[in-house]
Enzyme design. Structure first.
Site, PDB file in Angstrom:
ATOM      1  CG  ASP A 141      26.105  96.792  54.038  1.00 30.74           C
ATOM      2  OD1 ASP A 141      27.290  96.466  53.842  1.00 30.74           O
ATOM      3  OD2 ASP A 141      25.247  96.000  54.459  1.00 30.74           O
ATOM      4  CE  LYS A 144      31.098  96.344  51.307  1.00 30.33           C
ATOM      5  NZ  LYS A 144      29.810  96.794  51.894  1.00 30.33           N
ATOM      6  CG  ASP A 169      28.598  96.346  57.461  1.00 31.84           C
ATOM      7  OD1 ASP A 169      29.311  96.163  58.481  1.00 31.84           O
ATOM      8  OD2 ASP A 169      27.997  95.418  56.884  1.00 31.84           O
ATOM      9  CG  ASN A 170      30.888  94.943  55.126  1.00 31.84           C
ATOM     10  OD1 ASN A 170      29.817  95.384  54.708  1.00 31.84           O
ATOM     11  ND2 ASN A 170      31.007  93.764  55.687  1.00 31.84           N
ATOM     12  CD  GLU A 199      28.588  90.532  56.770  1.00 31.72           C
ATOM     13  OE1 GLU A 199      29.146  91.327  57.562  1.00 31.72           O
ATOM     14  OE2 GLU A 199      28.431  90.787  55.553  1.00 31.72           O
TER      15      GLU A 199
HETATM   16  N1  SAM Z   1      22.569  96.149  53.772  1.00 30.53           N
HETATM   17  C1  SAM Z   1      22.252  94.753  53.496  1.00 30.53           C
HETATM   18  C2  SAM Z   1      22.050  94.034  54.816  1.00 30.53           C
HETATM   19  O1  SAM Z   1      22.848  94.246  55.738  1.00 30.53           O
HETATM   20  O2  SAM Z   1      21.114  93.252  54.926  1.00 30.53           O
HETATM   21  C3  SAM Z   1      23.343  94.077  52.718  1.00 30.53           C
HETATM   22  C4  SAM Z   1      23.720  94.796  51.438  1.00 30.53           C
HETATM   23  S1  SAM Z   1      24.868  93.875  50.427  1.00 30.53           S
HETATM   24  C5  SAM Z   1      26.331  93.848  51.385  1.00 30.53           C
HETATM   25  C6  SAM Z   1      25.265  95.068  49.163  1.00 30.53           C
HETATM   26  C7  SAM Z   1      24.153  95.285  48.145  1.00 30.53           C
HETATM   27  O3  SAM Z   1      24.375  96.515  47.472  1.00 30.53           O
HETATM   28  C8  SAM Z   1      24.055  94.222  47.054  1.00 30.53           C
HETATM   29  O4  SAM Z   1      22.753  93.697  47.048  1.00 30.53           O
HETATM   30  C9  SAM Z   1      24.345  94.973  45.747  1.00 30.53           C
HETATM   31  O5  SAM Z   1      23.585  94.499  44.665  1.00 30.53           O
HETATM   32  C10 SAM Z   1      23.980  96.395  46.123  1.00 30.53           C
HETATM   33  N2  SAM Z   1      24.732  97.448  45.421  1.00 30.53           N
HETATM   34  C11 SAM Z   1      26.062  97.486  45.249  1.00 30.53           C
HETATM   35  N3  SAM Z   1      26.444  98.626  44.677  1.00 30.53           N
HETATM   36  C12 SAM Z   1      25.312  99.355  44.480  1.00 30.53           C
HETATM   37  C13 SAM Z   1      25.047 100.640  43.938  1.00 30.53           C
HETATM   38  N4  SAM Z   1      26.045 101.406  43.504  1.00 30.53           N
HETATM   39  N5  SAM Z   1      23.769 101.063  43.896  1.00 30.53           N
HETATM   40  C14 SAM Z   1      22.761 100.275  44.355  1.00 30.53           C
HETATM   41  N6  SAM Z   1      22.957  99.060  44.894  1.00 30.53           N
HETATM   42  C15 SAM Z   1      24.211  98.600  44.961  1.00 30.53           C
HETATM   43 MG    MG Z   2      27.848  94.727  54.931  1.00 31.07          MG
END
Ligand code: SAM
Ligand code: MG
Length: 214
Positions: A141, A144, A169-170, A199
């Site tokens: 998650d 993408k 997800d998504n 969501e």
């Molecule tokens: N899983 C969480 C929830 O459902 O409560 C939501 C996660 S949110 C959609 C995506 C998160 O992934 C963001 O906080 C972003 O900073 C982090 N993120 C994105 N790419 C990443 C990566 N390559 N490594 C670590 N974190 C990453």
């Molecule tokens: Mg998500």
């Protein structure tokens, strides 16, 4: 200066949720996101599908890619058996700081290891750094465009075993066409789609569950 959305989400948890009660933390966040401010948590509707996959597997070693404020972390960790471990990766230090407090409020810090950094850097270090042989369950998650490269990286690093379940997800909104085409057509996975909604909205979205066959 103005507070950030994650800070306001944490405030809602501290105001409305009971310490040590993960369900009340989940409910407080869902209420805040439905009635005050949308946020990118997996949410209550897809969260029920996530719950049923976790409960059915009863995993001992779990990896979550993308922590944000810790909503899905709390959701998953509250269902884990005693002794199980959830490693969750987040590369945004501000989000990680909020998530630590949300996870602690839920009383789940003993089950959860929040690791700050990028998935591409940490996946290759899981074995040496955390003594992980393989994961039983992985929740994808994060951003993408990383689903597919990180899945191939987990394969190459030997972190998947026959029967490891990936839940993404998504997969419709915003969508991950390259990842879906890979898990649905690869002979190494048995994959199926769970239709739901983005969501806190009525837009179609869903989760893709893919069992690694080795
Ligand atoms: N899983 C969480 C929830 O459902 O409560 C939501 C996660 S949110 C959609 C995506 C998160 O992934 C963001 O906080 C972003 O900073 C982090 N993120 C994105 N790419 C990443 C990566 N390559 N490594 C670590 N974190 C990453
Ligand atoms: Mg998500």
């Amino acid at each position: 200066t103005k507070s950030t959305r994650p800070q306001r989400l944490l405030k809602a948890v501290q105001k409305h949720a009971t310490r040590g009660d993960p369900q009340s933390v989940i409910s407080a966040i869902d209420h805040f996101c439905r009635h005050s401010e949308w946020a990118m948590n997996v949410g209550d509707e897809k969260g029920c599908i996530l719950d049923s996959v976790v409960s059915e597997l009863n995993p001992e070693k779990v990896l979550e890619l993308g922590t944000y404020c810790g909503y899905s972390t709390v959701r998953i960790a509250r269902l884990l058996p005693p002794g199980a471990r959830l490693i969750t990766l987040e590369f945004n230090a501000d989000y990680a700081a909020i998530a630590r407090q949300v996870i602690a409020w839920a009383g789940l810090e003993d089950k959860v290891q929040l690791v700050e950094g990028a998935s591409g850097d940490w996946i290759p270090r899981m074995k040496e750094h955390f003594g992980i042989e393989t994961f039983d369950f992985v929740f994808l998650d994060h951003w993408k465009d990383r689903y597919l490269p990180d899945t191939k990286l987990m394969e190459d690093c030997g972190l998947l075993r026959k029967g490891t379940v990936l839940l993404a997800d998504n997969v419709i909104c915003p969508g991950v066409p390259d990842y879906l085409e890979y898990v649905r057509n690869s002979l190494s996975y048995k994959s199926c789609y769970f239709k739901s909604h983005l969501e806190y909205t009525k837009a179609e979205d869903g989760l893709e569950k893919s069992v690694f066959l080795g």
